[in-house]
Design a protein around this motif. Structure first.
Motif, PDB file in Angstrom:
ATOM      1  N   ASN A   1      -2.070  -4.169  -1.196  1.00 17.70           N
ATOM      2  CA  ASN A   1      -0.617  -4.026  -1.059  1.00 17.70           C
ATOM      3  C   ASN A   1       0.079  -3.941  -2.410  1.00 17.70           C
ATOM      4  O   ASN A   1       1.055  -3.209  -2.558  1.00 17.70           O
ATOM      5  CB  ASN A   1      -0.038  -5.177  -0.233  1.00 17.70           C
ATOM      6  CG  ASN A   1      -0.384  -5.062   1.233  1.00 17.70           C
ATOM      7  OD1 ASN A   1      -0.730  -3.995   1.725  1.00 17.70           O
ATOM      8  ND2 ASN A   1      -0.304  -6.175   1.946  1.00 17.70           N
TER       9      ASN A   1
ATOM     10  N   PHE B   1       0.631  -3.438   4.518  1.00 19.50           N
ATOM     11  CA  PHE B   1      -0.481  -2.511   4.325  1.00 19.50           C
ATOM     12  C   PHE B   1      -0.269  -1.233   5.115  1.00 19.50           C
ATOM     13  O   PHE B   1      -0.440  -0.133   4.598  1.00 19.50           O
ATOM     14  CB  PHE B   1      -1.789  -3.193   4.750  1.00 19.50           C
ATOM     15  CG  PHE B   1      -3.000  -2.330   4.599  1.00 19.50           C
ATOM     16  CD1 PHE B   1      -3.547  -2.096   3.356  1.00 19.50           C
ATOM     17  CD2 PHE B   1      -3.607  -1.751   5.706  1.00 19.50           C
ATOM     18  CE1 PHE B   1      -4.662  -1.288   3.191  1.00 19.50           C
ATOM     19  CE2 PHE B   1      -4.718  -0.948   5.554  1.00 19.50           C
ATOM     20  CZ  PHE B   1      -5.251  -0.721   4.303  1.00 19.50           C
TER      21      PHE B   1
ATOM     22  N   LYS C   1       2.369   1.090   3.655  1.00 19.04           N
ATOM     23  CA  LYS C   1       1.938   1.817   2.457  1.00 19.04           C
ATOM     24  C   LYS C   1       1.155   3.068   2.826  1.00 19.04           C
ATOM     25  O   LYS C   1       1.095   4.014   2.045  1.00 19.04           O
ATOM     26  CB  LYS C   1       1.079   0.932   1.551  1.00 19.04           C
ATOM     27  CG  LYS C   1       1.901  -0.039   0.764  1.00 19.04           C
ATOM     28  CD  LYS C   1       1.111  -0.473  -0.445  1.00 19.04           C
ATOM     29  CE  LYS C   1       1.992  -1.252  -1.356  1.00 19.04           C
ATOM     30  NZ  LYS C   1       2.470  -0.509  -2.476  1.00 19.04           N
TER      31      LYS C   1
END
Length: 96
Positions: free
Chosen positions: A34, A91, A94
């Protein structure tokens, strides 16, 4: 600086990175992904790829053991809790 000297320095830096990660097991792979876009598993894959580029064969699990300092299954059982919903959300955001 010669190429051999540069390689030796880079190897020392890699060993120091592994020691730092080993000393900070509370830093989870998902946190690394992350924040930095890579994790211990990425390092393992890069290790395998670098070996292959040089005509060497390194098994992924052997590379993981090198990076984690123990078999991955052992590290996971002892140091990797389930990812939190917040970690997973960060996560997944992203990836988009």
């Amino acid at each position: 600086m010669t190429e051999d000297q540069q390689t030796a320095i880079e190897a020392a830096v890699f060993r120091r990175l592994l020691a730092h990660l080993d000393a900070n097991k509370e830093v989870q792979n998902i946190d690394l992904m992350n924040l930095a876009g890579f994790c211990r598993n990425c390092l393992s894959k890069w290790y395998v790829a670098a070996a292959e580029e040089r005509g060497e064969s390194v098994d992924y699990e052997a590379a993981r053991e090198r990076v984690y300092g123990m078999p991955y299954s052992e590290w996971k059982a002892n140091y990797q809790p389930e990812a939190t919903p917040e970690q997973l959300a960060a996560f997944n955001n992203k990836k988009d």
